[in-house]
Scaffold this active site. Sequence first.
Site, mmCIF file in Angstrom:
data_model
loop_
_atom_site.group_PDB
_atom_site.id
_atom_site.type_symbol
_atom_site.label_atom_id
_atom_site.label_comp_id
_atom_site.label_asym_id
_atom_site.label_seq_id
_atom_site.Cartn_x
_atom_site.Cartn_y
_atom_site.Cartn_z
ATOM 1 N N GLY A 31 156.426 107.737 96.825
ATOM 2 C CA GLY A 31 156.723 107.863 98.512
ATOM 3 C C GLY A 31 158.125 107.395 99.173
ATOM 4 C CB ALA A 32 159.987 104.873 100.893
ATOM 5 C CG LEU A 33 158.062 111.068 100.749
ATOM 6 C CD1 LEU A 33 157.027 112.075 100.785
ATOM 7 C CD2 LEU A 33 158.033 110.875 99.062
ATOM 8 N N GLY A 36 165.725 114.391 99.456
ATOM 9 C CA GLY A 36 165.385 113.946 98.254
ATOM 10 C C GLY A 36 165.068 114.363 97.857
ATOM 11 C CG HIS A 37 161.205 112.018 97.552
ATOM 12 N ND1 HIS A 37 161.145 110.763 99.134
ATOM 13 C CD2 HIS A 37 161.133 111.223 96.538
ATOM 14 C CE1 HIS A 37 161.904 109.811 97.894
ATOM 15 N NE2 HIS A 37 161.251 110.120 96.671
ATOM 16 N N GLY A 147 163.668 114.600 89.885
ATOM 17 C CA GLY A 147 165.328 114.273 90.350
ATOM 18 C C GLY A 147 166.248 114.244 88.775
ATOM 19 C CE LYS A 149 169.542 107.462 93.085
ATOM 20 N NZ LYS A 149 168.332 106.736 92.305
ATOM 21 C CD GLN A 153 161.463 109.389 86.408
ATOM 22 O OE1 GLN A 153 161.196 107.932 86.707
ATOM 23 N NE2 GLN A 153 162.160 110.001 87.886
ATOM 24 C CB SER A 185 168.011 105.670 96.299
ATOM 25 O OG SER A 185 166.617 104.051 95.725
HETATM 26 P P1 AMP Z 1 160.402 108.128 93.502
HETATM 27 O O1 AMP Z 1 159.987 108.439 94.100
HETATM 28 O O2 AMP Z 1 161.557 107.445 93.478
HETATM 29 O O3 AMP Z 1 159.955 107.968 92.207
HETATM 30 O O4 AMP Z 1 161.431 109.896 92.577
HETATM 31 C C1 AMP Z 1 160.163 111.093 92.724
HETATM 32 C C2 AMP Z 1 160.975 111.667 92.309
HETATM 33 O O5 AMP Z 1 162.080 112.229 93.274
HETATM 34 C C3 AMP Z 1 162.563 111.774 91.214
HETATM 35 O O6 AMP Z 1 161.706 113.001 90.262
HETATM 36 C C4 AMP Z 1 163.587 110.729 91.684
HETATM 37 O O7 AMP Z 1 164.365 111.693 90.644
HETATM 38 C C5 AMP Z 1 163.855 112.449 92.516
HETATM 39 N N1 AMP Z 1 164.203 112.017 93.813
HETATM 40 C C6 AMP Z 1 164.755 110.176 94.345
HETATM 41 N N2 AMP Z 1 165.889 110.198 94.506
HETATM 42 C C7 AMP Z 1 166.595 111.587 95.230
HETATM 43 C C8 AMP Z 1 167.871 112.193 95.124
HETATM 44 N N3 AMP Z 1 168.716 111.532 95.622
HETATM 45 N N4 AMP Z 1 167.955 113.367 94.796
HETATM 46 C C9 AMP Z 1 167.430 114.015 94.575
HETATM 47 N N5 AMP Z 1 166.050 113.963 93.754
HETATM 48 C C10 AMP Z 1 165.439 112.025 94.444
#
Ligand code: AMP
Length: 279
Positions: A31-33, A36-37, A147, A149, A153, A185
């Site tokens: 969440g906190a989309l 990137g998401h 991602g 990013k 992971q 992020s």
């Molecule tokens: P998170 O919510 O931070 O766990 O991220 C969820 C997914 O979004 C993960 O696969 C991350 O790698 C991807 N993600 C986070 N930040 C970015 C970004 N800036 N660009 C592309 N994908 C991202």
Amino acid sequence: MKLINTIAALKTLLEPLKTAQKRIALVPTMGALHKGHVSLIDLAKQQADIVVCSIFVNPTQFTDPKDLEKYPRPLEHDIKMLEDAGCNIVFMPSVKEMYPVKENWHIDLGNAEFLLEGEFRKGHYQGVTQIVKKLFDAVNPDLAFFGQKDFQQVLMIENMVRYFKLPVQIITCPIIREGDGLAMSSRNIHLSAEDRQHALVLSKALYYVKEHFAAEPVAELLAVAKKMIDSTPGVVLDYFTIANGETLLPESDKQVKNLVALVAAKVGETRLIDNVLLS
Ligand code: AMP
């Protein structure tokens, strides 16, 4: 867009779609989309008939309880963003739904588990693979989008998929950045205006390495990048490395394929990671 909270309801919803041979994509998030998401959702829509996005702040992957507590949870904003992005199903389970009983999860993720993020966040990738396996079991997706990013992971999830021989294709999506280069992020929200400026040094150092990669030896590139970061106020470096993208071990031979530069640092109170592919 359907909002689902339980695994049983999710399975009931997905079953007829699977019988109808629909291709299902999963995009796991906490969440906190941000954009990137959304880029992951966009790519998923191009390759699948149904896109499921999960929102779950997974407690087992947090090593710092304070980090878990202050993780942003703007649910209404997230739902609106997913609706606008054309997501079909949002899966938002409770902690009790995903962890009804205490578990001692442990699988062999290879040596790279203990390097870089694994060194600074002990047990982090056991927690990550634990929740991703549960989400795969709940959705049974044809494709899952992650991602670049979170470079390490993706590697750990690919190892987990291989370990269990799971019938899912892992797709890695490019890093989406702000106009000035900062990798998007969910944690950027915690940066003060000053931190936000200082944080730029991470992407600047990575791009310095990428731009000078052909011309300078690896040791020299690392020295310059680390100096750039160390001389920025409020930024404390955890690591800056040029590594083999499969083993994550440091690499000085530029002929090696799959080289990647990875960085992690605390900017003010916020820990950020970023990376750039070199070959
Ligand atoms: P998170 O919510 O931070 O766990 O991220 C969820 C997914 O979004 C993960 O696969 C991350 O790698 C991807 N993600 C986070 N930040 C970015 C970004 N800036 N660009 C592309 N994908 C991202």
